[in-house]
Design a protein around this motif. Structure first.
Motif, PDB file in Angstrom:
ATOM      1  N   UNK A  98      -0.548  13.044 -12.405  1.00 44.61           N
ATOM      2  CA  UNK A  98      -0.851  13.831 -13.484  1.00 44.61           C
ATOM      3  C   UNK A  98      -1.104  12.996 -14.682  1.00 44.61           C
ATOM      4  N   UNK A  99      -0.457  11.833 -14.910  1.00 38.96           N
ATOM      5  CA  UNK A  99      -0.730  11.029 -15.995  1.00 38.96           C
ATOM      6  C   UNK A  99      -1.721   9.891 -15.675  1.00 38.96           C
ATOM      7  N   UNK A 100      -2.262  10.189 -14.716  1.00 35.83           N
ATOM      8  CA  UNK A 100      -3.657   9.190 -14.308  1.00 35.83           C
ATOM      9  C   UNK A 100      -4.837   9.927 -14.387  1.00 35.83           C
ATOM     10  N   UNK A 101      -4.989  11.175 -14.396  1.00 34.42           N
ATOM     11  CA  UNK A 101      -6.028  12.066 -14.193  1.00 34.42           C
ATOM     12  C   UNK A 101      -6.383  12.123 -12.770  1.00 34.42           C
ATOM     13  N   UNK A 102      -5.736  12.181 -11.710  1.00 35.76           N
ATOM     14  CA  UNK A 102      -6.023  12.313 -10.441  1.00 35.76           C
ATOM     15  C   UNK A 102      -5.163  13.307  -9.801  1.00 35.76           C
ATOM     16  N   UNK A 103      -5.622  13.913  -8.684  1.00 35.34           N
ATOM     17  CA  UNK A 103      -4.780  15.032  -8.189  1.00 35.34           C
ATOM     18  C   UNK A 103      -3.692  14.330  -7.182  1.00 35.34           C
ATOM     19  N   UNK A 104      -2.637  14.914  -7.248  1.00 33.66           N
ATOM     20  CA  UNK A 104      -1.513  14.088  -6.482  1.00 33.66           C
ATOM     21  C   UNK A 104      -1.865  14.611  -5.036  1.00 33.66           C
ATOM     22  N   UNK A 143       0.690  -1.216   0.002  1.00 34.44           N
ATOM     23  CA  UNK A 143       0.249  -0.056   0.161  1.00 34.44           C
ATOM     24  C   UNK A 143       0.891   1.148   0.027  1.00 34.44           C
ATOM     25  N   UNK A 144       1.916   1.380   0.778  1.00 32.45           N
ATOM     26  CA  UNK A 144       2.824   2.253   0.899  1.00 32.45           C
ATOM     27  C   UNK A 144       3.343   2.571  -0.479  1.00 32.45           C
ATOM     28  N   UNK A 145       3.857   1.701  -1.250  1.00 28.13           N
ATOM     29  CA  UNK A 145       4.666   1.767  -2.274  1.00 28.13           C
ATOM     30  C   UNK A 145       3.733   2.230  -3.508  1.00 28.13           C
ATOM     31  N   UNK A 146       2.264   1.776  -3.363  1.00 27.99           N
ATOM     32  CA  UNK A 146       1.569   1.985  -4.350  1.00 27.99           C
ATOM     33  C   UNK A 146       1.310   3.493  -4.236  1.00 27.99           C
ATOM     34  N   UNK A 147       0.938   4.072  -3.112  1.00 33.25           N
ATOM     35  CA  UNK A 147       0.575   5.457  -2.506  1.00 33.25           C
ATOM     36  C   UNK A 147       1.616   6.299  -3.074  1.00 33.25           C
ATOM     37  N   UNK A 148       3.114   5.887  -3.112  1.00 38.47           N
ATOM     38  CA  UNK A 148       4.142   6.853  -3.668  1.00 38.47           C
ATOM     39  C   UNK A 148       4.204   6.846  -5.219  1.00 38.47           C
ATOM     40  N   UNK A 149       3.750   5.593  -5.771  1.00 36.24           N
ATOM     41  CA  UNK A 149       3.566   5.639  -7.238  1.00 36.24           C
ATOM     42  C   UNK A 149       2.797   6.500  -7.713  1.00 36.24           C
ATOM     43  N   UNK A 150       1.198   6.389  -7.093  1.00 37.45           N
ATOM     44  CA  UNK A 150       0.280   7.162  -7.587  1.00 37.45           C
ATOM     45  C   UNK A 150       0.226   8.619  -7.403  1.00 37.45           C
ATOM     46  N   UNK A 151       1.138   9.001  -6.334  1.00 32.78           N
ATOM     47  CA  UNK A 151       1.162  10.579  -6.287  1.00 32.78           C
ATOM     48  C   UNK A 151       2.398  10.808  -7.321  1.00 32.78           C
ATOM     49  N   UNK A 152       3.263  10.299  -7.636  1.00 28.52           N
ATOM     50  CA  UNK A 152       4.339  10.386  -8.490  1.00 28.52           C
ATOM     51  C   UNK A 152       3.726  10.643 -10.009  1.00 28.52           C
ATOM     52  N   UNK A 153       2.876   9.769 -10.440  1.00 32.61           N
ATOM     53  CA  UNK A 153       2.360   9.547 -11.789  1.00 32.61           C
ATOM     54  C   UNK A 153       0.871  10.162 -11.937  1.00 32.61           C
TER      55      UNK A 153
END
Ligand code: ATP
Ligand code: MG
Length: 694
Positions: A122-128, A110-120
């Motif tokens: 803008x490319x995923x259409x979500x707010x960091x 979960x922690x790694x996922x959270x970091x990757x989602x924040x990093x990417x």
């Protein structure tokens, strides 16, 4: 290195462990990803130790630390592991190495996922700037929507918020269709399939509107990224080596992530023990392990470790006897060499209070004999089984730390404080807004909703709120709140802003709650943890993902780096070990839990849970068996006490591996039931279940 014999860092390992550490790593050149490797071995055989050495071995042979992904079950385990790797490397290389930037990718899924989602993001259409919902927040949101949809009132038997979330989460993590999940695990909810589907859709939409992600979204987001060609390519290029501990407790969604990272298995190492699989209720599946050899295009290596280094032989004998009665033991046995004359203790006690007194006496006796408190652990099936023990510890001024059970974070006052921080971080987070507004006297949901709508209209600038007339009772505090929100909206002065929030909140807490001193002590604890965190965002994310503290409320005072006794749920004790282990309530209805005796699979999972508990003990193991138990007062049961039966797992053959200990001076309190009687006297589990039937 050079010389004959194994390299320095391999010398403390046995031959099997060495084979696993060096497998597929060509020592002549730089480390390159090799074929998939599974280390399948029993408790205490050095799986985690071996994994740490393998990471170190990769580093020593030139692997880029930034490209190693190490996935553990808890944040604590990730920290332990990083420390160990550092030690092994510096010993081998003869110098301290700077890990400041190295091995940054060690953590939970979960922690790694959270970091990757924040990093990417803008490319995923979500707010960091998304906020992570922990399980109890997610339940609250589910509850809100359940009520809004009118499901709470008009259908009495519609599942409660916790069950709704569990169903939703199970479907996501198992990757199975809702209808199947309902039919197989939640059959009593099956008639509500259509309503549940609508509710889950509303839940997904609400999260999106408010910029929230729950735990399952984190994993799902990561899996989706890997399935996108461009993003997946970037991640696969980044992580050349992927190592996973406790693989038996990964679920199909996590397996999808692992396989998305290493489609042909190259560079993948997993370790696990099928007999310790205890997260089936969260959709974990041992099939990830059992099918490991067939999941990849190239053949996988499956290596064993066969010596248990942790426990003395009598503890292993007990654990083996316990599993010998399982349909699923595959004839496996733990083999160790640490001799001892002391067998596990089977300790009948009169009741819960007697259990608490006994444990405290024994803990103190052990300490007298030179065993630190932190080398002793009290394990329990559920966090709330420790109630009386915690009071007894507080009374005797014995410091303790509690793991598992989100007690601190579930406490209302802690949630209040966090609501301010979450709202500051993300003003679209309506849950947080609702909570903090309703702290004011006279403010209810209608006014709170009005404020939040207005705020949205103002582009989240709180200064405009000053003009909104508050309910009369809130008039005095309203300007202060508006000022505070204005301050929080500006750039974060972390952790200074916490003091401003507390100046506003602490007096309110005094009005709202009793036992306020203990509560403020909890908030002090939280403030200490906040100071150690670099930013508000990081602090919130860490808390949501892995709460680091236990509540000091009962303990009366916060406990810092002292010698603390460990209290832990069995689930949170995974992978750890202590010299002395006490297991509370080894009685039917508790272990196995009456909540988990619905099917043979669930009962087997409960047996493995007891197995995990007992295999945590290095030298001393004590199983507590209260003969009388208190259940929540129900007039149908009389005074709330029922006679308890020893756990069904303590069969004659298993008990033959223990020494029974009768308490001195307890003759009078001893009920007239011989604990040697093997049959169950009362099906407590069935009785407890019956309480919930109509
Ligand atoms: P679990 O199944 O509980 O996760 P594990 O298989 O991961 O256990 P470890 O925690 O790595 O086992 O090791 C158990 C204990 O054995 C630790 O105290 C560890 O230091 C010790 N140990 C492991 N390998 C060796 C060895 N070769 N020599 C001496 N001690 C060892
Ligand atoms: Mg381990």
């Amino acid at each position: 290195m050079g010389g004959s014999g194994p390299e320095v860092h391999l010398r403390n390992l046995n031959a099997e462990q060495r084979a696993a550490v060096t497998f597929g790593i060509d020592e002549s050149g730089a480390a390159r990803p090799g074929p998939p490797l599974l280390i399948a071995a029993g408790a205490g055989t050095g799986k985690t130790t071996t994994l740490a050495h393998r990471v170190a071995h990769l580093l020593i042979h030139g692997a880029d630390p930034q490209r190693i992904l190490l996935l553990t079950f808890t944040r604590r385990a990730a920290e332990d592991m990083t420390g160990r790797v550092r030690q092994i490397c510096s010993r081998a290389l003869g110098r301290e190495i700077d890990f400041g930037t190295a091995l940054v990718w060690a953590g939970t899924f979960h922690a790694i996922a959270a970091r990757l989602l924040r990093e990417f993001a803008p490319k995923l259409g979500i707010s960091s700037g998304f906020t992570i919902l922990d399980r109890s927040d997610a339940q609250d949101l589910m509850d809100l929507l359940r009520e809004e949809a009118g499901l709470a009132q008009h259908r009495k038997r519609f599942p409660k918020k916790a069950v709704c979330l569990e169903i939703c989460s199970f479907a996501v993590n198992s990757g199975r269709p809702l209808a199947e999940v309902l039919a197989r695990r939640f059959s009593w909810c099956a008639p509500f399939e259509a309503e549940l589907r609508r509710l889950f859709r509303a839940y997904a939409e609400a999260k999106q509107r408010q910029g929230l992600l729950d735990y399952d979204d984190l994993l799902m987001g990561w899996a989706q990224m890997l399935e996108c060609e461009r993003l997946g390519g970037i991640l696969r290029e980044r992580f050349r080596f992927v190592l996973v501990d406790e693989y038996q407790d990964t679920n199909p969604l996590q397996a999808r992530i692992v396989e998305g990272l290493c489609p042909d298995g190259s560079g993948l190492t997993a370790v696990g023990d099928e007999l310790q699989a205890i997260y089936g209720f969260r959709a974990a599946s041992v099939r990830n392990m059992l099918e490991f050899g067939r999941r990849f295009e190239q053949p996988a290596a499956i290596l064993p470790l066969s010596t248990n280094y942790r426990s003395v032989v009598p503890v292993l004998d007990f654990a083996n006897a316990l599993m010998a009665e399982s349909r699923e033991s595959f004839g496996r046995r733990l083999v160790g060499r640490r001799r001892s004359e002391e067998r596990p203790w089977h300790v009948p006690v009169a009741d819960e209070a007697d259990q608490a007194r006994y444990v405290v006496e024994q803990v103190l006796a052990n300490r007298e004999a030179g065993m630190r408190l932190r080398d002793q652990a009290v394990l329990m099936r559920s966090a709330h089984h420790a109630g009386l023990l915690e009071l007894e510890l507080a009374r005797r001024r014995i410091p303790y730390r509690k793991y598992g059970g989100l007690r601190l974070l579930e406490a209302a006052h802690v949630k209040d404080l966090l609501a301010f921080l979450r709202f500051a971080e993300n003003p679209r987070d309506r849950m947080a807004g609702f909570r903090l507004l309703q702290l004011l006297p006279g403010v209810g949901p209608a006014f709170a909703r009005k404020v939040l709508d207005r705020l949205e209209g103002l582009g989240f600038d709180p200064s405009g709120l000053a003009l909104l007339p508050p309910p009369p009772a809130a008039r005095g505090l309203w300007p202060d709140l508006v000022t505070l929100l204005g301050r929080l909206r500006g750039s974060s002065d972390w952790p200074g802003e916490l003091a401003a929030i507390r100046a506003f909140y602490d007096p309110l807490a005094g009005e709202l709650y009793d036992e306020v001193e203990g509560r403020l002590a909890d908030l002090d604890q939280l403030a200490l943890a906040a100071e150690a965190s670099p930013s508000r965002r990081r602090f919130l994310a860490d808390l949501a993902l892995d709460p680091p503290l236990g509540s000091g409320l009962e303990a009366g005072r916060p406990v810092q780096d002292e010698d603390d006794l460990v209290l832990s749920t069995i689930h949170s004790a995974k992978g750890r070990e202590w010299k002395a282990v006490f297991v509370l309530f080894v009685i039917d209805g508790w272990i196995p839990s009456d909540m988990a005796t619905g099917s043979p699979e669930e009962i087997e999972e409960e047996r493995r849970l007891l197995y995990v508990a007992v295999t945590r003990a290095r030298d001393q193991l004590q199983l507590l068996v209260p003969l009388r138990c208190h259940v929540h007062a129900d007039p149908r049961i009389g005074d709330g006490y029922v006679r308890a039966a020893p756990s069904r797992f303590l069969t004659a053959a298993v008990r033959a591996r223990c020494t029974s200990r009768r308490r001195a001076g307890q003759g009078d309190a001893e009920p007239a039931v011989s604990d040697a009687e093997p049959e169950m006297l009362l099906d407590l589990a069935a009785r407890l279940r019956a309480m919930w039937e109509r």
